[in-house]
Design an enzyme around this catalytic site. Sequence first.
Site, mmCIF file in Angstrom:
data_model
loop_
_atom_site.group_PDB
_atom_site.id
_atom_site.type_symbol
_atom_site.label_atom_id
_atom_site.label_comp_id
_atom_site.label_asym_id
_atom_site.label_seq_id
_atom_site.Cartn_x
_atom_site.Cartn_y
_atom_site.Cartn_z
ATOM 1 C CB THR A 1 -12.991 -7.821 -5.830
ATOM 2 O OG1 THR A 1 -12.944 -7.676 -4.420
ATOM 3 C CG2 THR A 1 -12.770 -9.282 -6.164
ATOM 4 C CD1 TRP B 1 -12.319 -6.018 -10.321
ATOM 5 C CD2 TRP B 1 -11.321 -5.269 -12.171
ATOM 6 N NE1 TRP B 1 -11.608 -7.060 -10.865
ATOM 7 C CE2 TRP B 1 -10.994 -6.637 -12.003
ATOM 8 C CE3 TRP B 1 -10.796 -4.591 -13.281
ATOM 9 C CZ2 TRP B 1 -10.166 -7.332 -12.892
ATOM 10 C CZ3 TRP B 1 -9.980 -5.286 -14.169
ATOM 11 C CH2 TRP B 1 -9.674 -6.630 -13.968
ATOM 12 C CG ASP C 1 -2.059 0.952 1.135
ATOM 13 O OD1 ASP C 1 -2.274 1.519 0.045
ATOM 14 O OD2 ASP C 1 -2.754 1.149 2.151
ATOM 15 C CG HIS D 1 0.251 1.816 -9.458
ATOM 16 N ND1 HIS D 1 -0.002 1.479 -8.154
ATOM 17 C CD2 HIS D 1 -0.835 2.522 -9.882
ATOM 18 C CE1 HIS D 1 -1.198 1.962 -7.801
ATOM 19 N NE2 HIS D 1 -1.708 2.605 -8.830
ATOM 20 C CD GLU E 1 2.821 -13.226 15.775
ATOM 21 O OE1 GLU E 1 2.766 -12.035 16.162
ATOM 22 O OE2 GLU E 1 2.446 -14.190 16.464
ATOM 23 C CG LEU F 1 9.549 -17.427 -3.648
ATOM 24 C CD1 LEU F 1 9.045 -17.400 -2.210
ATOM 25 C CD2 LEU F 1 10.274 -16.100 -3.948
ATOM 26 C CD1 TRP G 1 7.544 6.338 -2.593
ATOM 27 C CD2 TRP G 1 7.128 6.723 -4.763
ATOM 28 N NE1 TRP G 1 8.746 6.350 -3.257
ATOM 29 C CE2 TRP G 1 8.521 6.583 -4.586
ATOM 30 C CE3 TRP G 1 6.634 6.963 -6.043
ATOM 31 C CZ2 TRP G 1 9.433 6.671 -5.648
ATOM 32 C CZ3 TRP G 1 7.534 7.063 -7.101
ATOM 33 C CH2 TRP G 1 8.914 6.923 -6.901
ATOM 34 N NE ARG H 1 -4.046 6.720 -7.662
ATOM 35 C CZ ARG H 1 -3.974 6.423 -6.370
ATOM 36 N NH1 ARG H 1 -3.797 7.390 -5.494
ATOM 37 N NH2 ARG H 1 -4.097 5.184 -5.955
ATOM 38 C CB SER I 1 -7.926 -4.078 2.825
ATOM 39 O OG SER I 1 -7.751 -2.858 3.486
HETATM 40 C C1 FPP Z 1 -1.809 0.148 -3.448
HETATM 41 O O1 FPP Z 1 -1.351 1.471 -3.450
HETATM 42 C C2 FPP Z 1 -1.289 -0.635 -4.558
HETATM 43 C C3 FPP Z 1 -2.035 -1.209 -5.560
HETATM 44 C C4 FPP Z 1 -3.486 -1.079 -5.611
HETATM 45 C C5 FPP Z 1 -1.415 -1.959 -6.669
HETATM 46 C C6 FPP Z 1 -0.222 -2.806 -6.354
HETATM 47 C C7 FPP Z 1 0.567 -2.968 -7.582
HETATM 48 C C8 FPP Z 1 1.918 -2.928 -7.670
HETATM 49 C C9 FPP Z 1 2.810 -2.843 -6.510
HETATM 50 C C10 FPP Z 1 2.615 -2.908 -8.988
HETATM 51 C C11 FPP Z 1 2.535 -4.100 -9.863
HETATM 52 C C12 FPP Z 1 2.636 -5.418 -9.259
HETATM 53 C C13 FPP Z 1 3.261 -6.469 -9.804
HETATM 54 C C14 FPP Z 1 3.068 -7.806 -9.200
HETATM 55 C C15 FPP Z 1 4.149 -6.359 -10.970
HETATM 56 P P1 FPP Z 1 -2.404 2.641 -3.607
HETATM 57 O O2 FPP Z 1 -2.508 2.961 -5.056
HETATM 58 O O3 FPP Z 1 -3.682 2.245 -2.946
HETATM 59 O O4 FPP Z 1 -1.702 3.809 -2.834
HETATM 60 P P2 FPP Z 1 -2.400 4.989 -1.995
HETATM 61 O O5 FPP Z 1 -3.154 4.336 -0.879
HETATM 62 O O6 FPP Z 1 -1.239 5.791 -1.521
HETATM 63 O O7 FPP Z 1 -3.265 5.730 -2.955
#
Ligand code: FPP
Length: 246
Positions: free
Chosen positions: A67, A70, A21, A38, A208, A132, A26, A34, A197
């Site tokens: 889910t 989306w 998260d 990612h 843990e 792994l 970031w 945004r 969540s």
């Molecule tokens: C949450 O941050 C993150 C996501 C919803 C997507 C996670 C995806 C990745 C880390 C990149 C791709 C993954 C792979 C496996 C290649 P957020 O967008 O909710 O952040 P915020 O809460 O600060 O808005």
Amino acid sequence: MTLKDQIDTNKVPRHVAVIMDGNGRWAKKRGLFRTKGHENGAKAVKQVVEACGEIKIPYLTLYAFSTENWNRPKIEVELLMTLLISSLKKELKNLQKNDIRLMAIGNINELPNKVLKELLEVIDKTKNNKQLTLTLALSYGSRQEIIKTIQEISLKVKNNLISPENIDDSLINNHLYTQNLPDVDLLIRTSGEQRVSNFLLWQIAYAEMYFTETLWPDFNKEDLFEAVLNYQNRERRFGKTSEQLN
Ligand code: FPP
């Protein structure tokens, strides 16, 4: 002594699950879109997978797309899907080289065809890898998984294949998406949020929890080692007393 050297390699968590998260925050902090968050989040994924390999954690499960995700703006969903395809294409060689098996949990049939095709291909090509097991939760929701499980089991009861007394832990486990995975030992969530969540609700019964302020794109190997050390300094009692454990 480095953090890694302090880890007792005989007592690493068998299954680590991560709620990645903070990608959006970031990016916002840096005045970026945004989607940049990612993209850098994908780099953190690589770090954590490598770190798990180094300390021989056998199962790592990442919440990559829920889910609920989306419902994000179409452009962000599309970027995440594109990122997934490009990461899968780019990383296949590394997965093979490092003996990593890729798996997916969730309602993956909802993924766009292009993503699903790439995903199934990598899952198939890495199916004999052993070091792994890296599981991506994609279009995943734990309640939806539990509903699916109850529906499948009810149908078996209705068709007299099993009776209600046969329903136990292992039967339920065998109907979850995670049927081939052990229970989660350590659940990590980044970015300071302290919520689960809708992630692996059944599977984290005895996990843990480790929460860190670090935003996911900043999370690196050292952060993973720190989480594992923190885990190793806890006493897991599974309902027993300390004296019983000793
Ligand atoms: C949450 O941050 C993150 C996501 C919803 C997507 C996670 C995806 C990745 C880390 C990149 C791709 C993954 C792979 C496996 C290649 P957020 O967008 O909710 O952040 P915020 O809460 O600060 O808005």
